[in-house]
Design an enzyme around this catalytic site. Structure first.
Site, mmCIF file in Angstrom:
data_model
loop_
_atom_site.group_PDB
_atom_site.id
_atom_site.type_symbol
_atom_site.label_atom_id
_atom_site.label_comp_id
_atom_site.label_asym_id
_atom_site.label_seq_id
_atom_site.Cartn_x
_atom_site.Cartn_y
_atom_site.Cartn_z
ATOM 1 N N CYS A 102 0.835 -1.192 0.000
ATOM 2 C CA CYS A 102 0.000 0.000 0.000
ATOM 3 C C CYS A 102 0.877 1.252 0.000
ATOM 4 O O CYS A 102 1.839 1.306 0.757
ATOM 5 C CB CYS A 102 -0.880 -0.025 1.244
ATOM 6 N N PRO A 103 0.589 2.191 -0.872
ATOM 7 C CA PRO A 103 -0.590 2.355 -1.726
ATOM 8 C C PRO A 103 -0.383 1.893 -3.168
ATOM 9 O O PRO A 103 -1.227 2.151 -4.024
ATOM 10 C CB PRO A 103 -0.819 3.858 -1.683
#
Length: 83
Positions: free
Chosen positions: A19-20
């Site tokens: 993430c992201p």
């Protein structure tokens, strides 16, 4: 929700990304697809189980299937809300 990977017209391998990055790559890939095309996303980041469904709701795409019981997690996303 039944998972049918054969619906995919595009594939995104996001395994190993955290993430992201997976959602950023999904957004970039979908941007270059036609409405109605289906993207198969393969990822192993646990946050995708939350982030990809949220992305679909926020960006008005359809999450037409997901398989998150085993790794890699897999998602089918149809671009746009119309089939």
């Amino acid at each position: 929700m039944t998972f049918k990977p054969e619906l995919a017209t595009h594939t995104l391998e996001a395994e190993g990304l955290r993430c992201p990055e997976p959602v950023m790559m999904v957004r970039k890939t979908i941007r270059n697809m036609q409405d109605g095309d289906v993207l198969l996303v393969k990822a192993d980041d646990p946050s995708t189980t939350r982030d990809i469904p949220s992305f679909c709701r926020f960006m008005d795409h359809q999450l037409v299937g997901q398989a998150t019981e085993t790794l890699p997690y897999q998602y089918l996303i149809r671009k746009g809300l119309e089939a």
